[in-house]
Design an enzyme around this catalytic site. Structure first.
Site, PDB file in Angstrom:
ATOM      1  N   HIS A 126      17.394 -34.424 -28.599  1.00  0.00           N
ATOM      2  CA  HIS A 126      17.441 -35.873 -28.833  1.00  0.00           C
ATOM      3  C   HIS A 126      17.783 -36.177 -30.293  1.00  0.00           C
ATOM      4  O   HIS A 126      17.389 -35.431 -31.197  1.00  0.00           O
ATOM      5  CB  HIS A 126      16.084 -36.503 -28.488  1.00  0.00           C
ATOM      6  CG  HIS A 126      15.653 -36.272 -27.066  1.00  0.00           C
ATOM      7  ND1 HIS A 126      14.905 -35.163 -26.694  1.00  0.00           N
ATOM      8  CD2 HIS A 126      15.881 -36.984 -25.937  1.00  0.00           C
ATOM      9  CE1 HIS A 126      14.680 -35.213 -25.387  1.00  0.00           C
ATOM     10  NE2 HIS A 126      15.267 -36.299 -24.899  1.00  0.00           N
ATOM     11  N   ASP A 170      16.942 -30.637 -32.190  1.00  0.00           N
ATOM     12  CA  ASP A 170      16.367 -31.150 -30.941  1.00  0.00           C
ATOM     13  C   ASP A 170      17.477 -31.725 -30.048  1.00  0.00           C
ATOM     14  O   ASP A 170      18.503 -32.185 -30.541  1.00  0.00           O
ATOM     15  CB  ASP A 170      15.379 -32.258 -31.322  1.00  0.00           C
ATOM     16  CG  ASP A 170      14.430 -32.660 -30.216  1.00  0.00           C
ATOM     17  OD1 ASP A 170      13.262 -32.232 -30.262  1.00  0.00           O
ATOM     18  OD2 ASP A 170      14.855 -33.441 -29.331  1.00  0.00           O
ATOM     19  N   HIS A 174      10.927 -39.095 -33.795  1.00  0.00           N
ATOM     20  CA  HIS A 174      11.267 -40.437 -33.296  1.00  0.00           C
ATOM     21  C   HIS A 174      10.397 -41.547 -33.888  1.00  0.00           C
ATOM     22  O   HIS A 174      10.755 -42.724 -33.784  1.00  0.00           O
ATOM     23  CB  HIS A 174      11.137 -40.495 -31.771  1.00  0.00           C
ATOM     24  CG  HIS A 174      12.100 -39.620 -31.031  1.00  0.00           C
ATOM     25  ND1 HIS A 174      13.460 -39.652 -31.259  1.00  0.00           N
ATOM     26  CD2 HIS A 174      11.903 -38.676 -30.062  1.00  0.00           C
ATOM     27  CE1 HIS A 174      14.051 -38.771 -30.457  1.00  0.00           C
ATOM     28  NE2 HIS A 174      13.134 -38.166 -29.733  1.00  0.00           N
TER      29      HIS A 174
HETATM   30 ZN   LIG Z   1      13.651 -34.017 -27.923  1.00  0.00          ZN
END
Ligand SMILES: [Zn+2]
Ligand SMILES: [Zn+2]
Length: 385
Positions: free
Chosen positions: A165, A163, A127
């Site tokens: 996300h 993942d 991220h």
């Molecule tokens: Zn994650």
């Protein structure tokens, strides 16, 4: 890539990214004998990466802000530092830079042909942005590793992010770069952080079709998650013909994970890892860098999934029925206060995409949306490939 000093990446008590997740993982890796003496196996202890390495993907002003936060506790919420997700802690810069070094050095070894497979379970900080921390990620080791591969002369890199996300930071770093294919299979941004990663997000001008996003509905289970991975990842990789494969094995898609609403079992994630390994031998002559990522069920999920990842990397595969060593299970009971599973579970049955599309199934609809959007840009047929 491992050093106990990687446990210094610690946002403090109560934060989901607890160092115990890595500690229990390496405990299980050792208890399973995966790092036992082997002439072909090397454990490398990374030292914090210098600024010029961090600045391969990060703005110098951001690196300076992380250092100030790290040394003086200075928050900088505009750069994501000192937020609820990314609280400031002493030594934050060195801890995050050490994670980067693990992935950066592994990429260099692979590019130079000194190793085929490498793994950094502390990595996968997908991220982090060029100028900001985000979602527990300070520096983006995955993006730095890919940049290193390109700088070392690799012409095409494929990045697969498993993942729960969306792998937004890595996608953003290479959005306009046709040399890097990013594929992210995640819970839809409509229902989960960071809110991005839609099937129609395809890459910038000149790089259309090199961002691939599979946005899954809540409660997608292991069998259907594998079906989605099977329907998208192998065909787009085969079409792109990468020279190196980088994979991110965040394991927060599990049903017991507190931070997502997916329901992907350990054994489904283990199966996906064997597929990634197989694709590296099929497509990149085995040139494969595997990274960790999210994962907050720190005793019953993370150590199992990442031991399976390490097992693939070192060619000592952890197969269904392999028991979890008693001494390690006792340690889990001590640290986490509950029981670990007795063994790696049964094989997950896979209903491959080639068995036919079911328009009444919301996972199939999500997969079809991705295939329709991106397959034509890669010269593939959304219905038949
Ligand atoms: Zn994650
Ligand atoms: Zn192999």
């Amino acid at each position: 890539m491992w050093s106990p000093e990687l446990l210094g990446y610690d946002f403090g008590p109560g934060h989901p990214m607890a160092p115990a997740r890595l500690d229990l993982t390496m405990g299980l890796v050792r208890a399973l004998g995966l790092l036992d003496d082997d002439a072909d196996l090397r454990v490398v202890r990374p030292e914090p990466a210098p600024d010029d390495v961090l600045e391969l993907v990060h703005e110098p002003a951001y690196v300076a802000a992380v250092r100030a936060a790290s040394e003086h506790g200075t928050p900088d919420p505009a750069r994501g530092l000192g937020t609820e997700d990314d609280p400031v802690f002493r030594g934050m810069h060195e801890a995050a830079a050490r994670i980067v070094a693990g992935s950066y050095e592994a990429a260099g070894e692979i590019a130079a042909g000194r190793t085929r497979h490498a793994v950094n379970v502390a990595g996968g900080m997908h991220h982090a942005k060029a100028g900001a921390a985000s979602g527990f990620c300070v520096y983006n080791d995955a993006a730095v590793a890919i940049r290193r591969l390109l700088d070392d002369g690799v012409e095409r890199v494929a990045y697969v992010d498993l993942d729960a996300h969306h792998g937004d930071g890595v996608e953003e770093a290479f959005w306009d770069d046709p040399r890097v294919l990013t594929v992210s299979v995640h819970q839809s941004g409509a229902t989960l952080f960071p809110g991005t990663g839609h099937p129609t997000d395809l890459g910038g001008p000149g790089a259309e079709g090199t961002a691939v996003n599979v946005a899954l509905p809540r409660r997608t289970d292991g069998a259907r998650w594998l079906r989605a991975v099977d329907a998208v990842v192998p065909p787009v990789l085969r079409a792109f013909r990468p020279e190196v494969l980088v994979t991110q094995h965040g394991c927060d898609a599990h049903g017991e994970d507190p931070l997502s609403d997916l329901d992907v079992s350990v054994d489904a994630q283990r199966t996906a890892t064997t597929w990634m390994h197989g694709l590296s031998h099929e497509l990149t002559d085995g040139r494969w860098l595997a990274l960790g990522g999210g994962g907050y069920a720190i005793a019953r999920v993370v150590p199992l999934v990442w031991s399976a990842v390490v097992g693939e990397v070192v060619h000592r595969p952890v197969t269904a029925g392999v028991p979890l060593p008693a001494a390690w299970r006792e340690r889990v009971a001590e640290v986490a206060g509950f029981d670990a599973p007795l063994a790696f579970g049964p094989e997950v049955e896979v209903r491959r995409w080639s068995s036919g599309y079911d328009p009444d199934d919301d996972v199939d609809r999500a997969v079809a949306a991705t295939r329709r959007a991106v397959f034509p840009l890669l010269g593939l047929d959304a219905h038949f490939d």
